[in-house]
Design a protein around this motif. Structure first.
Motif, PDB file in Angstrom:
ATOM      1  N   MET A   1      43.259  20.052  33.308  1.00 31.37           N
ATOM      2  CA  MET A   1      43.436  21.437  32.885  1.00 31.37           C
ATOM      3  C   MET A   1      43.999  22.269  34.033  1.00 31.37           C
ATOM      4  N   ASP A   2      45.029  23.040  33.746  1.00 34.60           N
ATOM      5  CA  ASP A   2      45.583  23.955  34.735  1.00 34.60           C
ATOM      6  C   ASP A   2      44.789  25.252  34.685  1.00 34.60           C
ATOM      7  N   LEU A   3      44.124  25.585  35.774  1.00 38.62           N
ATOM      8  CA  LEU A   3      43.303  26.796  35.804  1.00 38.62           C
ATOM      9  C   LEU A   3      44.129  28.062  36.034  1.00 38.62           C
ATOM     10  N   GLY A   4      45.405  27.918  36.288  1.00 37.83           N
ATOM     11  CA  GLY A   4      46.254  29.087  36.487  1.00 37.83           C
ATOM     12  C   GLY A   4      45.947  29.861  37.752  1.00 37.83           C
ATOM     13  N   LEU A   5      45.454  29.167  38.756  1.00 40.96           N
ATOM     14  CA  LEU A   5      45.050  29.834  40.003  1.00 40.96           C
ATOM     15  C   LEU A   5      46.088  29.719  41.117  1.00 40.96           C
ATOM     16  N   ALA A   6      47.102  28.924  40.934  1.00 39.50           N
ATOM     17  CA  ALA A   6      48.102  28.741  41.989  1.00 39.50           C
ATOM     18  C   ALA A   6      48.741  30.076  42.352  1.00 39.50           C
ATOM     19  N   GLY A   7      48.669  30.423  43.628  1.00 37.04           N
ATOM     20  CA  GLY A   7      49.250  31.667  44.113  1.00 37.04           C
ATOM     21  C   GLY A   7      48.407  32.895  43.886  1.00 37.04           C
ATOM     22  N   LYS A   8      47.264  32.769  43.203  1.00 41.96           N
ATOM     23  CA  LYS A   8      46.399  33.917  42.960  1.00 41.96           C
ATOM     24  C   LYS A   8      45.611  34.263  44.222  1.00 41.96           C
ATOM     25  N   SER A   9      45.316  35.542  44.363  1.00 48.54           N
ATOM     26  CA  SER A   9      44.588  36.038  45.524  1.00 48.54           C
ATOM     27  C   SER A   9      43.092  36.096  45.217  1.00 48.54           C
ATOM     28  N   VAL A  10      42.304  35.412  46.039  1.00 47.85           N
ATOM     29  CA  VAL A  10      40.867  35.288  45.792  1.00 47.85           C
ATOM     30  C   VAL A  10      40.089  35.721  47.031  1.00 47.85           C
ATOM     31  N   LEU A  25      36.383  26.637  48.561  1.00 45.10           N
ATOM     32  CA  LEU A  25      37.086  25.350  48.598  1.00 45.10           C
ATOM     33  C   LEU A  25      37.639  24.992  47.224  1.00 45.10           C
ATOM     34  N   ALA A  26      36.858  25.240  46.185  1.00 46.55           N
ATOM     35  CA  ALA A  26      37.312  24.925  44.833  1.00 46.55           C
ATOM     36  C   ALA A  26      38.545  25.738  44.464  1.00 46.55           C
ATOM     37  N   PHE A  27      38.560  27.011  44.823  1.00 44.69           N
ATOM     38  CA  PHE A  27      39.741  27.846  44.561  1.00 44.69           C
ATOM     39  C   PHE A  27      40.940  27.359  45.369  1.00 44.69           C
ATOM     40  N   ALA A  28      40.707  27.038  46.627  1.00 40.01           N
ATOM     41  CA  ALA A  28      41.801  26.586  47.483  1.00 40.01           C
ATOM     42  C   ALA A  28      42.416  25.292  46.961  1.00 40.01           C
ATOM     43  N   LYS A  29      41.593  24.400  46.434  1.00 36.45           N
ATOM     44  CA  LYS A  29      42.105  23.149  45.884  1.00 36.45           C
ATOM     45  C   LYS A  29      42.991  23.380  44.670  1.00 36.45           C
ATOM     46  N   GLU A  30      42.817  24.536  44.021  1.00 44.17           N
ATOM     47  CA  GLU A  30      43.640  24.888  42.863  1.00 44.17           C
ATOM     48  C   GLU A  30      44.905  25.640  43.268  1.00 44.17           C
ATOM     49  N   GLY A  31      45.113  25.779  44.579  1.00 44.82           N
ATOM     50  CA  GLY A  31      46.324  26.422  45.067  1.00 44.82           C
ATOM     51  C   GLY A  31      46.233  27.922  45.227  1.00 44.82           C
ATOM     52  N   ALA A  32      45.026  28.482  45.157  1.00 44.83           N
ATOM     53  CA  ALA A  32      44.855  29.925  45.323  1.00 44.83           C
ATOM     54  C   ALA A  32      44.966  30.328  46.788  1.00 44.83           C
ATOM     55  N   ALA A 243      42.093  30.150  33.079  1.00 42.64           N
ATOM     56  CA  ALA A 243      41.689  29.247  32.010  1.00 42.64           C
ATOM     57  C   ALA A 243      40.534  29.847  31.220  1.00 42.64           C
ATOM     58  N   ASN A 244      39.763  30.717  31.861  1.00 43.45           N
ATOM     59  CA  ASN A 244      38.729  31.471  31.155  1.00 43.45           C
ATOM     60  C   ASN A 244      39.365  32.729  30.587  1.00 43.45           C
ATOM     61  N   THR A 245      39.531  32.770  29.294  1.00 42.01           N
ATOM     62  CA  THR A 245      40.200  33.907  28.656  1.00 42.01           C
ATOM     63  C   THR A 245      39.309  34.681  27.695  1.00 42.01           C
ATOM     64  N   TYR A 246      38.085  34.179  27.420  1.00 44.86           N
ATOM     65  CA  TYR A 246      37.311  34.825  26.355  1.00 44.86           C
ATOM     66  C   TYR A 246      35.811  34.870  26.644  1.00 44.86           C
ATOM     67  N   MET A 247      35.424  34.595  27.873  1.00 42.83           N
ATOM     68  CA  MET A 247      34.009  34.696  28.236  1.00 42.83           C
ATOM     69  C   MET A 247      33.841  35.797  29.256  1.00 42.83           C
ATOM     70  N   THR A 248      33.044  36.788  28.909  1.00 42.72           N
ATOM     71  CA  THR A 248      32.760  37.887  29.831  1.00 42.72           C
ATOM     72  C   THR A 248      31.363  38.425  29.560  1.00 42.72           C
ATOM     73  N   GLY A 249      30.713  38.890  30.610  1.00 43.52           N
ATOM     74  CA  GLY A 249      29.355  39.420  30.483  1.00 43.52           C
ATOM     75  C   GLY A 249      28.282  38.356  30.395  1.00 43.52           C
ATOM     76  N   GLN A 250      28.655  37.109  30.648  1.00 41.73           N
ATOM     77  CA  GLN A 250      27.722  36.005  30.442  1.00 41.73           C
ATOM     78  C   GLN A 250      27.041  35.578  31.738  1.00 41.73           C
ATOM     79  N   SER A 251      25.908  34.908  31.579  1.00 40.93           N
ATOM     80  CA  SER A 251      25.225  34.271  32.704  1.00 40.93           C
ATOM     81  C   SER A 251      25.256  32.775  32.480  1.00 40.93           C
ATOM     82  N   ILE A 252      25.805  32.057  33.436  1.00 47.40           N
ATOM     83  CA  ILE A 252      25.983  30.613  33.318  1.00 47.40           C
ATOM     84  C   ILE A 252      25.081  29.919  34.330  1.00 47.40           C
ATOM     85  N   LEU A 253      24.163  29.097  33.854  1.00 47.55           N
ATOM     86  CA  LEU A 253      23.273  28.372  34.744  1.00 47.55           C
ATOM     87  C   LEU A 253      23.910  27.051  35.173  1.00 47.55           C
ATOM     88  N   VAL A 254      23.896  26.796  36.456  1.00 39.19           N
ATOM     89  CA  VAL A 254      24.336  25.505  36.994  1.00 39.19           C
ATOM     90  C   VAL A 254      23.092  24.894  37.621  1.00 39.19           C
TER      91      VAL A 254
END
Length: 262
Positions: A1-10, A25-32, A243-254
């Protein structure tokens, strides 16, 4: 899946080690284009070098104490200036000290509030003009599984981490018209220095070995083990991505199935 992060500022706060560093590191690996912030310049430089080597991406660093509103303002502005704007903000801060209700005075509560919740408010406030200009801005607030189930002996964290999710849910309504999605990613037991420190504290209090504390903790997790920072960082990168286009206001447990609440 392409996360669309290449060149994005984080921008990732408290990222010289632990969950913040793993997220960067995860963002950097995606080219951000990633900027990491922390109080400790020496640790920042070490983290920058390690991320650059692992991801093959240059990483910016800015010194920032999350307890200092001026430093927050200057750090986010410097990152945005260096990277031509800001697309993603990852808020993060070291946790307040452990203890029970009777252990803390007013000044402890005030510091815990400023460290954990007010720092998040301040970072978002400073980043918002840039995120609004980005049109598809993303905010990821790093909290704790205590937003769903309080953790014994961590009353300050339990109270103020829950406030972060209240902020997230409220801002998801206010920021939607600007195309900004905001979510809270909440770690359970992830193998960081803070978790190791808390394990040692419990071991000393209970006169047990750290190995016993770890084994007992892992038995409470459905997957039977403590998570890795890398596993956590990948989830943060997804929720901070296009790649996240429709989730907002949520709490995600890892948490590997640690929290049993619905």
């Amino acid at each position: 899946m392409d996360l669309g992060l290449a060149g994005k500022s984080v921008f990732v706060a408290a990222a010289s080690k632990g969950l913040g560093k793993a997220s960067a590191l995860a963002f950097a690996k995606e080219g951000a284009k990633v900027t990491i912030a922390s109080r400790n310049t020496e640790q920042l430089e070490k983290a920058r070098d390690e991320i650059r080597e692992a991801a093959g991406q240059e990483v910016g660093i800015v010194q920032m104490d999350v307890l200092d509103p001026k430093q927050i303002q200057e750090a986010i502005r410097a990152a945005a200036d260096a990277q031509g704007g800001l697309d993603v903000l990852v808020t993060n801060a070291g946790g307040p000290p452990g203890g029970s209700f009777s252990d803390f005075k007013d000044e402890d509560w005030e510091r815990g509030f400023e460290l954990t919740l007010l720092s998040t408010v301040r970072m978002i406030r400073e980043a918002l003009p840039y995120l609004k200009s980005a049109k598809e801005g993303r905010i990821v607030n790093i909290a704790s599984s205590s937003i769903k189930q309080p953790i014994p002996g961590l009353i300050l964290s339990n109270v103020f981490r829950a406030g972060i999710q209240g902020l997230t849910k409220s801002l998801s309504q206010e920021l939607a018209e600007d195309g900004i999605l905001i979510n809270t990613v909440a770690p359970g037991r992830i193998a960081t220095e803070r978790i190791m420190q808390l394990d040692r504290l419990r071991a000393d209090e209970q006169q047990r070995t750290v190995e016993d504390i770890l084994a007992e903790a892992n038995r409470q997790i459905a997957l039977g083990r403590t998570g890795t920072p890398e596993e956590f960082g990948r989830i943060v990168a997804f929720y901070g991505s296009l790649a996240n286009t429709y989730m907002t206001g949520q709490s995600i447990l890892v948490d590997g199935g640690l929290v049993k609440a619905l």
